[in-house]
Scaffold this active site. Structure first.
Site, PDB file in Angstrom:
ATOM      1  N   HIS A  69      37.839  45.209  33.257  1.00  0.00           N
ATOM      2  CA  HIS A  69      39.067  45.721  33.879  1.00  0.00           C
ATOM      3  C   HIS A  69      38.764  47.087  34.496  1.00  0.00           C
ATOM      4  CE1 HIS A  69      43.130  47.289  34.338  1.00  0.00           C
ATOM      5  NE2 HIS A  69      43.550  46.036  34.260  1.00  0.00           N
ATOM      6  N   ASN A 112      48.486  41.222  30.698  1.00  0.00           N
ATOM      7  CA  ASN A 112      47.577  42.216  30.125  1.00  0.00           C
ATOM      8  C   ASN A 112      48.425  43.351  29.545  1.00  0.00           C
ATOM      9  OD1 ASN A 112      45.473  43.926  29.494  1.00  0.00           O
ATOM     10  ND2 ASN A 112      45.212  44.672  31.598  1.00  0.00           N
ATOM     11  N   TRP A 113      48.524  43.362  28.217  1.00  0.00           N
ATOM     12  CA  TRP A 113      49.403  44.353  27.573  1.00  0.00           C
ATOM     13  C   TRP A 113      48.816  45.762  27.615  1.00  0.00           C
ATOM     14  CZ3 TRP A 113      51.002  41.498  22.380  1.00  0.00           C
ATOM     15  CH2 TRP A 113      51.752  40.361  22.704  1.00  0.00           C
ATOM     16  N   LYS A 114      47.522  45.867  27.841  1.00  0.00           N
ATOM     17  CA  LYS A 114      46.822  47.180  27.789  1.00  0.00           C
ATOM     18  C   LYS A 114      47.063  47.809  26.401  1.00  0.00           C
ATOM     19  CE  LYS A 114      47.682  47.580  32.702  1.00  0.00           C
ATOM     20  NZ  LYS A 114      47.340  48.318  33.890  1.00  0.00           N
ATOM     21  N   GLY A 149      50.108  43.328  34.417  1.00  0.00           N
ATOM     22  CA  GLY A 149      50.190  44.416  33.452  1.00  0.00           C
ATOM     23  C   GLY A 149      51.639  44.704  33.091  1.00  0.00           C
ATOM     24  N   GLY A 150      52.214  45.709  33.746  1.00  0.00           N
ATOM     25  CA  GLY A 150      53.558  46.199  33.423  1.00  0.00           C
ATOM     26  C   GLY A 150      54.600  45.111  33.248  1.00  0.00           C
ATOM     27  N   GLU A 167      40.284  49.755  34.482  1.00  0.00           N
ATOM     28  CA  GLU A 167      40.512  50.894  33.568  1.00  0.00           C
ATOM     29  C   GLU A 167      39.320  51.081  32.636  1.00  0.00           C
ATOM     30  OE1 GLU A 167      44.318  49.591  32.127  1.00  0.00           O
ATOM     31  OE2 GLU A 167      45.170  49.944  34.113  1.00  0.00           O
ATOM     32  N   GLY A 171      49.201  49.262  38.488  1.00  0.00           N
ATOM     33  CA  GLY A 171      50.106  50.218  37.848  1.00  0.00           C
ATOM     34  C   GLY A 171      50.722  51.215  38.813  1.00  0.00           C
ATOM     35  N   SER A 185      50.321  45.169  40.254  1.00  0.00           N
ATOM     36  CA  SER A 185      51.764  45.289  40.449  1.00  0.00           C
ATOM     37  C   SER A 185      52.436  43.974  40.824  1.00  0.00           C
ATOM     38  CB  SER A 185      52.088  46.387  41.475  1.00  0.00           C
ATOM     39  OG  SER A 185      51.599  47.645  41.019  1.00  0.00           O
ATOM     40  N   GLU A 202      41.643  42.496  41.508  1.00  0.00           N
ATOM     41  CA  GLU A 202      42.621  43.545  41.227  1.00  0.00           C
ATOM     42  C   GLU A 202      42.265  44.803  42.013  1.00  0.00           C
ATOM     43  OE1 GLU A 202      44.782  42.752  37.322  1.00  0.00           O
ATOM     44  OE2 GLU A 202      43.074  44.029  36.863  1.00  0.00           O
TER      45      GLU A 202
HETATM   46  C1  PEP Z   1      46.515  44.951  35.095  1.00  0.00           C
HETATM   47  O1  PEP Z   1      46.642  45.576  34.061  1.00  0.00           O
HETATM   48  O2  PEP Z   1      45.540  44.219  35.226  1.00  0.00           O
HETATM   49  C2  PEP Z   1      47.525  45.098  36.153  1.00  0.00           C
HETATM   50  C3  PEP Z   1      47.411  44.389  37.226  1.00  0.00           C
HETATM   51  O3  PEP Z   1      48.535  45.989  35.905  1.00  0.00           O
HETATM   52  P1  PEP Z   1      49.924  46.101  36.736  1.00  0.00           P
HETATM   53  O4  PEP Z   1      50.460  44.707  36.874  1.00  0.00           O
HETATM   54  O5  PEP Z   1      50.791  46.976  35.892  1.00  0.00           O
HETATM   55  O6  PEP Z   1      49.592  46.708  38.062  1.00  0.00           O
END
Ligand code: PEP
Length: 252
Positions: free
Chosen positions: A94, A9-11, A233-234, A96, A172, A212, A166
């Site tokens: 999501h 997930n690039w966000k 994500g990251g 966010e 994040g 994460s 999640e």
């Molecule tokens: C996400 O964006 O769904 C996510 C899990 O981010 P991260 O891996 O950065 O915690």
């Protein structure tokens, strides 16, 4: 046997050309992998991502989608628009989007229904906050989110849905759920799906962990009985890290 799925997930990261370059860097690993690989990109990157992924095993996903077919919804994107550019998945709900863009369980459900009607695979996100976990309502909250997301969806369609567990406190933050914590909730989600649809659907549906997940902790998480992959994500923004996670899924 459920096929594992690794989704990045690039966000709100990567321009179209940066995204295409990232896809070029993960292509070889994705093509050799035994898991499915998906990149979830900002709307503006989608056509370039589809082009970059052409001829590879990588599927391209949106990060959101509107639930109406068309109309006066300035700034929104429909399922038909996504389909025409070659998008085959979309993230829905999501945390966010729930937190910053007023996404509700009702809109999550409407979007899930609409995605399925357009042959787009929805990756539906659920997850508790830190205070919900600390107050002992994690399972009640997750059951509610799952049941509301799947309202009016047949068993046949539910099998295509991907649910991503999640925990908000892990997204994040660098604070990952332990393998056991993550698996416990993923197994609970499967039990909830079983109550709704029966054993076949529950055993077919893919349930991911996100929060994460990284090159170091992926193998442990992906080895768990009820974790069928990751929403990342990251760590999905760095090709070597994302490739390590893809390989971890292949070896799990
Ligand atoms: C996400 O964006 O769904 C996510 C899990 O981010 P991260 O891996 O950065 O915690």
């Amino acid at each position: 046997m459920r096929k594992k799925l690794i989704a990045g997930n690039w966000k709100m990261n990567n321009t179209p050309s940066q995204g295409a370059a990232l896809i070029a860097d993960i292509k070889e690993t994705a093509d050799k992998a035994s898991c499915d690989v998906v990149v979830c990109t900002p709307y503006i990157c989608l056509p370039a991502a589809v082009k970059a992924a052409e001829g590879s095993k990588i599927a391209v996903s949106a990060e959101n989608m509107h639930f109406e077919d068309k109309g006066a919804f300035t700034g929104e994107i429909s399922a038909e628009m996504l389909k025409e550019v070659g998008v085959t998945y979309t993230v829905i709900g999501h945390s966010e989007r729930r937190q910053y863009f007023a996404e509700t369980d009702e809109t999550v459900n409407l979007k899930t229904v609409k995605a399925l009607a357009n042959d787009i695979i929805p990756i539906v996100c659920v997850g508790e906050s830190l205070s919900q976990r600390e107050n002992g309502v994690t399972f009640d909250f997750i059951a509610m989110q799952v049941k509301l997301a799947l309202k009016n969806i047949s068993a046949q369609d539910a099998e295509k849905v991907v649910i991503a567990y999640e925990p908000i406190w892990a997204i994040g933050t660098g604070k990952t759920a332990t393998d056991e914590q993550a698996n416990e909730v993923c197994a609970f989600i499967r039990k909830t799906v079983k109550e709704l649809y029966g054993e076949n659907t529950a055993n077919t549906m893919r349930i991911l962990y996100g929060g994460s997940m990284n090159a170091k902790n992926a193998a442990g998480l992906l080895a768990q009985s009820d974790i069928d992959g990751g929403l990342i994500g990251g760590a999905s923004l760095k090709a070597p890290d994302f490739c390590t996670i893809i390989n971890a899924a292949t070896n799990a």
